[in-house]
Design an enzyme around this catalytic site. Structure first.
Site, PDB file in Angstrom:
ATOM      1  N   LYS A   1       0.822  -1.213   0.000  1.00 42.53           N
ATOM      2  CA  LYS A   1       0.000   0.000   0.000  1.00 42.53           C
ATOM      3  C   LYS A   1       0.856   1.264   0.000  1.00 42.53           C
ATOM      4  CE  LYS A   1      -4.323  -1.503   2.207  1.00 42.53           C
ATOM      5  NZ  LYS A   1      -5.218  -1.269   3.362  1.00 42.53           N
TER       6      LYS A   1
ATOM      7  N   TYR B   1      -6.362   7.824   1.122  1.00 47.11           N
ATOM      8  CA  TYR B   1      -7.511   7.018   1.507  1.00 47.11           C
ATOM      9  C   TYR B   1      -7.199   5.551   1.713  1.00 47.11           C
ATOM     10  CZ  TYR B   1      -8.839   5.608  -3.389  1.00 47.11           C
ATOM     11  OH  TYR B   1      -8.911   5.093  -4.648  1.00 47.11           O
ATOM     12  N   GLU B   2      -6.043   5.084   1.305  1.00 49.16           N
ATOM     13  CA  GLU B   2      -5.608   3.737   1.672  1.00 49.16           C
ATOM     14  C   GLU B   2      -4.926   3.723   3.039  1.00 49.16           C
ATOM     15  OE1 GLU B   2      -5.790   0.657   0.448  1.00 49.16           O
ATOM     16  OE2 GLU B   2      -7.112   1.265  -1.183  1.00 49.16           O
ATOM     17  N   GLY B   3      -4.923   4.867   3.697  1.00 50.64           N
ATOM     18  CA  GLY B   3      -4.129   5.044   4.904  1.00 50.64           C
ATOM     19  C   GLY B   3      -2.871   5.784   4.504  1.00 50.64           C
TER      20      GLY B   3
ATOM     21  N   GLN C   1       0.862   3.675   7.215  1.00 58.54           N
ATOM     22  CA  GLN C   1       1.317   2.365   6.730  1.00 58.54           C
ATOM     23  C   GLN C   1       2.710   2.049   7.268  1.00 58.54           C
ATOM     24  OE1 GLN C   1      -0.724   0.443   5.346  1.00 58.54           O
ATOM     25  NE2 GLN C   1      -2.283   1.775   4.496  1.00 58.54           N
TER      26      GLN C   1
END
Length: 211
Positions: free
Chosen positions: A12, A54-56, A61
């Site tokens: 990610k 928005y994926e973090g 991460q």
């Protein structure tokens, strides 16, 4: 399992950051026309910009990777990943056209092992160590995992079966791409991991009133 949990923040975080670079270059190669709306390149960059949010965010991460996935299991998952990467490196040995990726990947994996050991040894003595190292460690690990997967692809197209027989042009292009990655992208891992091991002193040194 453990492998998926370890790779999730790496995939990610690293790919989200790489998307910023790739889409920025996509604008640049079109010159001024890329910056406006004639080519559609600007839309790709706008679309990519949300990925590390928005994926973090990349920081989140990275903290997950360092805190929960490496320190959380005392480095066992990373040790197993490194062992698998070294297994691939041993498969590359002796194949002349894969020498560049073998050498570059071996050097990078050694440094990943060193930086992981540094993190495990240093974190208990300073609570600022994990956060200070996290993003650089994530980016270094991502770059190396990318090189590992490129190496596996190179092995797949040099085994004399399957696609190696049916599409020699694809195979030639793949080997060129793998060598490019080994020589021009994989060396970035060294910078990331050396920075990760520099520690938190300079990051934490600025007094609040000087901001």
């Amino acid at each position: 399992g453990t492998r998926m949990a370890l790779l999730t923040p790496i995939v990610k975080g690293w790919l989200s950051e790489v998307a910023q670079e790739v889409t920025s270059l996509g604008i640049q190669i079109h010159g001024g026309a890329g910056f406006v709306e004639e080519t559609g390149a600007a839309q790709f960059m706008r679309d990519a910009r949300i990925l590390p949010i928005y994926e973090g965010t990349t920081g989140i991460q990275a903290n997950d990777l360092v805190g929960r996935k490496i320190l959380g299991d005392s480095g066992k998952g990373m040790t197993a990943l490194i062992a698998d990467m070294r297994s691939t490196i041993s498969e590359l040995s002796g194949v002349d056209e894969l020498k560049a990726i073998e050498v570059a990947l071996a050097q990078s994996v050694d440094l990943l092992e060193k930086s992981t050991a540094w993190l495990l040894a240093s974190a208990p003595d300073d609570p600022n160590v994990p956060g200070a190292a996290s993003v650089n460690l994530l980016m270094g690990a991502g770059t190396i995992v990318g090189g590992w997967q490129m190496a596996r692809a190179a092995l797949a197209v040099t085994n004399g079966t399957g696609v190696a027989k049916s599409d020699p042009g694809f195979c030639k292009a793949k080997l060129i791409t793998v060598r490019f990655y080994a020589e021009h992208i994989l060396p970035r891992a060294t910078g990331y991991l050396v920075a990760a091991m520099s520690g938190p002193a300079s990051m934490m040194a600025m007094p609040e009133d000087l901001f």
